[in-house]
Motif scaffolding. Sequence first.
Motif, PDB file in Angstrom:
ATOM      1  N   SER A   1      42.673  27.015   7.207  1.00  7.02           N
ATOM      2  CA  SER A   1      42.259  25.721   6.638  1.00  7.02           C
ATOM      3  C   SER A   1      41.281  25.011   7.573  1.00  7.02           C
ATOM      4  CB  SER A   1      43.470  24.842   6.319  1.00  7.02           C
ATOM      5  OG  SER A   1      44.163  24.449   7.474  1.00  7.02           O
ATOM      6  N   ALA A   2      41.478  25.146   8.892  1.00  5.76           N
ATOM      7  CA  ALA A   2      40.542  24.545   9.857  1.00  5.76           C
ATOM      8  C   ALA A   2      39.168  25.208   9.753  1.00  5.76           C
ATOM      9  CB  ALA A   2      41.102  24.653  11.272  1.00  5.76           C
ATOM     10  N   ALA A   3      39.163  26.535   9.570  1.00  7.34           N
ATOM     11  CA  ALA A   3      37.891  27.252   9.402  1.00  7.34           C
ATOM     12  C   ALA A   3      37.193  26.817   8.115  1.00  7.34           C
ATOM     13  CB  ALA A   3      38.123  28.759   9.405  1.00  7.34           C
ATOM     14  N   ALA A   4      37.958  26.606   7.054  1.00 10.53           N
ATOM     15  CA  ALA A   4      37.373  26.140   5.787  1.00 10.53           C
ATOM     16  C   ALA A   4      36.778  24.748   5.957  1.00 10.53           C
ATOM     17  CB  ALA A   4      38.436  26.147   4.682  1.00 10.53           C
ATOM     18  N   LYS A   5      37.422  23.895   6.755  1.00  5.98           N
ATOM     19  CA  LYS A   5      36.909  22.540   7.010  1.00  5.98           C
ATOM     20  C   LYS A   5      35.569  22.614   7.744  1.00  5.98           C
ATOM     21  CE  LYS A   5      36.934  18.033   7.528  1.00  5.98           C
ATOM     22  NZ  LYS A   5      36.957  17.059   6.474  1.00  5.98           N
ATOM     23  N   ILE A   6      35.503  23.442   8.790  1.00  2.92           N
ATOM     24  CA  ILE A   6      34.235  23.591   9.525  1.00  2.92           C
ATOM     25  C   ILE A   6      33.145  24.102   8.593  1.00  2.92           C
ATOM     26  CG2 ILE A   6      33.052  25.084  11.196  1.00  2.92           C
ATOM     27  CD1 ILE A   6      35.248  24.545  13.162  1.00  2.92           C
ATOM     28  N   ASP A   7      33.455  25.136   7.816  1.00  2.00           N
ATOM     29  CA  ASP A   7      32.461  25.688   6.887  1.00  2.00           C
ATOM     30  C   ASP A   7      31.973  24.631   5.900  1.00  2.00           C
ATOM     31  OD1 ASP A   7      32.685  28.156   8.104  1.00  2.00           O
ATOM     32  OD2 ASP A   7      33.998  29.003   6.556  1.00  2.00           O
ATOM     33  N   ASP A   8      32.899  23.828   5.380  1.00  2.00           N
ATOM     34  CA  ASP A   8      32.526  22.794   4.416  1.00  2.00           C
ATOM     35  C   ASP A   8      31.639  21.731   5.063  1.00  2.00           C
ATOM     36  OD1 ASP A   8      32.941  21.879   1.618  1.00  2.00           O
ATOM     37  OD2 ASP A   8      33.739  20.105   2.630  1.00  2.00           O
ATOM     38  N   MET A   9      31.977  21.315   6.292  1.00  2.31           N
ATOM     39  CA  MET A   9      31.163  20.304   6.979  1.00  2.31           C
ATOM     40  C   MET A   9      29.745  20.817   7.219  1.00  2.31           C
ATOM     41  SD  MET A   9      33.613  18.283   9.688  1.00  2.31           S
ATOM     42  CE  MET A   9      34.135  19.729  10.583  1.00  2.31           C
ATOM     43  N   ILE A  10      29.639  22.062   7.656  1.00  4.31           N
ATOM     44  CA  ILE A  10      28.320  22.632   7.947  1.00  4.31           C
ATOM     45  C   ILE A  10      27.524  22.831   6.658  1.00  4.31           C
ATOM     46  CG2 ILE A  10      27.145  24.708   8.790  1.00  4.31           C
ATOM     47  CD1 ILE A  10      29.434  24.874  10.916  1.00  4.31           C
ATOM     48  N   THR A  11      28.172  23.399   5.655  1.00  6.16           N
ATOM     49  CA  THR A  11      27.496  23.666   4.387  1.00  6.16           C
ATOM     50  C   THR A  11      26.988  22.395   3.722  1.00  6.16           C
ATOM     51  OG1 THR A  11      28.826  25.642   4.027  1.00  6.16           O
ATOM     52  CG2 THR A  11      27.783  24.678   2.083  1.00  6.16           C
ATOM     53  N   HIS A  12      27.787  21.325   3.774  1.00 10.31           N
ATOM     54  CA  HIS A  12      27.447  20.096   3.061  1.00 10.31           C
ATOM     55  C   HIS A  12      26.914  18.983   3.955  1.00 10.31           C
ATOM     56  CE1 HIS A  12      30.181  22.213   0.236  1.00 10.31           C
ATOM     57  NE2 HIS A  12      29.178  21.903  -0.568  1.00 10.31           N
ATOM     58  N   GLY A  13      26.726  19.270   5.234  1.00 12.59           N
ATOM     59  CA  GLY A  13      26.058  18.332   6.124  1.00 12.59           C
ATOM     60  C   GLY A  13      26.765  17.011   6.352  1.00 12.59           C
ATOM     61  N   TYR A  14      28.044  17.037   6.670  1.00  9.60           N
ATOM     62  CA  TYR A  14      28.755  15.807   7.009  1.00  9.60           C
ATOM     63  C   TYR A  14      29.647  16.064   8.219  1.00  9.60           C
ATOM     64  CZ  TYR A  14      32.978  17.786   4.842  1.00  9.60           C
ATOM     65  OH  TYR A  14      34.060  18.579   4.537  1.00  9.60           O
ATOM     66  N   TRP A  15      30.110  14.995   8.830  1.00  9.38           N
ATOM     67  CA  TRP A  15      31.004  15.109   9.978  1.00  9.38           C
ATOM     68  C   TRP A  15      32.010  13.966   9.930  1.00  9.38           C
ATOM     69  CZ3 TRP A  15      32.986  18.443  12.859  1.00  9.38           C
ATOM     70  CH2 TRP A  15      33.693  18.069  13.990  1.00  9.38           C
ATOM     71  N   ARG A  16      33.083  14.178   9.231  1.00  5.50           N
ATOM     72  CA  ARG A  16      34.146  13.176   9.112  1.00  5.50           C
ATOM     73  C   ARG A  16      35.346  13.840   8.438  1.00  5.50           C
ATOM     74  NH1 ARG A  16      30.277  11.663   5.120  1.00  5.50           N
ATOM     75  NH2 ARG A  16      31.149  11.925   3.052  1.00  5.50           N
ATOM     76  N   HIS A  17      36.428  13.093   8.340  1.00  6.59           N
ATOM     77  CA  HIS A  17      37.639  13.635   7.728  1.00  6.59           C
ATOM     78  C   HIS A  17      37.493  13.810   6.225  1.00  6.59           C
ATOM     79  CE1 HIS A  17      39.957  13.610  11.411  1.00  6.59           C
ATOM     80  NE2 HIS A  17      39.445  12.413  11.672  1.00  6.59           N
ATOM     81  N   GLN A  18      36.805  12.907   5.540  1.00  9.13           N
ATOM     82  CA  GLN A  18      36.610  13.026   4.100  1.00  9.13           C
ATOM     83  C   GLN A  18      35.357  13.860   3.822  1.00  9.13           C
ATOM     84  OE1 GLN A  18      36.488   9.932   5.629  1.00  9.13           O
ATOM     85  NE2 GLN A  18      38.630   9.390   5.368  1.00  9.13           N
ATOM     86  N   ASP A  19      35.426  14.663   2.766  1.00  3.29           N
ATOM     87  CA  ASP A  19      34.240  15.445   2.407  1.00  3.29           C
ATOM     88  C   ASP A  19      33.251  14.562   1.646  1.00  3.29           C
ATOM     89  OD1 ASP A  19      35.145  15.286  -0.249  1.00  3.29           O
ATOM     90  OD2 ASP A  19      35.769  17.385  -0.344  1.00  3.29           O
ATOM     91  N   LYS A  20      32.211  15.156   1.103  1.00  5.79           N
ATOM     92  CA  LYS A  20      31.165  14.392   0.410  1.00  5.79           C
ATOM     93  C   LYS A  20      31.699  13.636  -0.811  1.00  5.79           C
ATOM     94  CE  LYS A  20      27.143  15.354   2.459  1.00  5.79           C
ATOM     95  NZ  LYS A  20      25.970  14.556   2.620  1.00  5.79           N
ATOM     96  N   GLN A  21      32.793  14.131  -1.391  1.00  5.39           N
ATOM     97  CA  GLN A  21      33.398  13.445  -2.536  1.00  5.39           C
ATOM     98  C   GLN A  21      34.511  12.489  -2.089  1.00  5.39           C
ATOM     99  OE1 GLN A  21      32.894  17.000  -2.645  1.00  5.39           O
ATOM    100  NE2 GLN A  21      30.961  16.477  -3.618  1.00  5.39           N
ATOM    101  N   GLN A  22      34.582  12.218  -0.779  1.00  8.63           N
ATOM    102  CA  GLN A  22      35.582  11.318  -0.192  1.00  8.63           C
ATOM    103  C   GLN A  22      37.009  11.865  -0.263  1.00  8.63           C
ATOM    104  OE1 GLN A  22      34.404   8.751   1.630  1.00  8.63           O
ATOM    105  NE2 GLN A  22      32.423   9.530   0.989  1.00  8.63           N
ATOM    106  N   LEU A  23      37.151  13.184  -0.428  1.00  8.82           N
ATOM    107  CA  LEU A  23      38.474  13.809  -0.441  1.00  8.82           C
ATOM    108  C   LEU A  23      38.897  14.138   0.984  1.00  8.82           C
ATOM    109  CD1 LEU A  23      38.028  16.297  -3.421  1.00  8.82           C
ATOM    110  CD2 LEU A  23      39.253  14.117  -3.436  1.00  8.82           C
ATOM    111  N   GLU A  24      40.160  13.874   1.292  1.00  9.59           N
ATOM    112  CA  GLU A  24      40.715  14.256   2.589  1.00  9.59           C
ATOM    113  C   GLU A  24      40.860  15.784   2.636  1.00  9.59           C
ATOM    114  OE1 GLU A  24      41.344  12.181   5.100  1.00  9.59           O
ATOM    115  OE2 GLU A  24      41.121  10.283   4.060  1.00  9.59           O
TER     116      GLU A  24
END
Length: 181
Positions: free
Chosen positions: A79-102
């Motif tokens: 799950s931590a690897a998926a979080k890193i991949d999502d942050m890099i792919t979608h260009g954000y750096w925070r706990h919530q993703d681009k859709q504000q989901l935790e």
Amino acid sequence: MLAGLMAAALAWVLSTQVLPLPEDATQDNQAQTTKIKHPPTATPEPISIDPTTIYNLINAHRKEHKLSALLPNTRLEMSAAAKIDDMITHGYWRHQDKQQLESWYLFKEAGYNYSLAGENLAFAATSEWQIFSDWVASPTHNKQLLIPDYEHMGLVADCKTYTELAGGGCLVVLHLGQQGL
């Protein structure tokens, strides 16, 4: 954290500074001349973060606070690897993703059914000690490390991508959890 970044930058500058070797005097026909030899500029070593070292630091910290050790968990590492991949792919750096989901849905997608879950992030990290000490120095992050009910942890670091994108250091995600039904 800013102080840690500045110290790391200063250490890198100092470690890569070209210093002349002692002068080697030579004599020509007319006058004495000085010849200075310069070593090649040092190339910084690639950064590598060892999750086991951070796991050990976290568990020692928990032990100091009379808490049980956390066990590394492959599903939380996923799950931590998926979080890193999502942050890099979608260009954000925070706990919530681009859709504000935790990040909690990533725990479930990795097959970790939790009753309690937490996340610590680090960026521009250059060592295990920096990551751990920054988390302990932050009241919010330290509180996550010291939640008594956690049983497991999973950590992933990406140093290559962050160095390419931002000029140095690592992205780090720590997922913490208590297994649920």
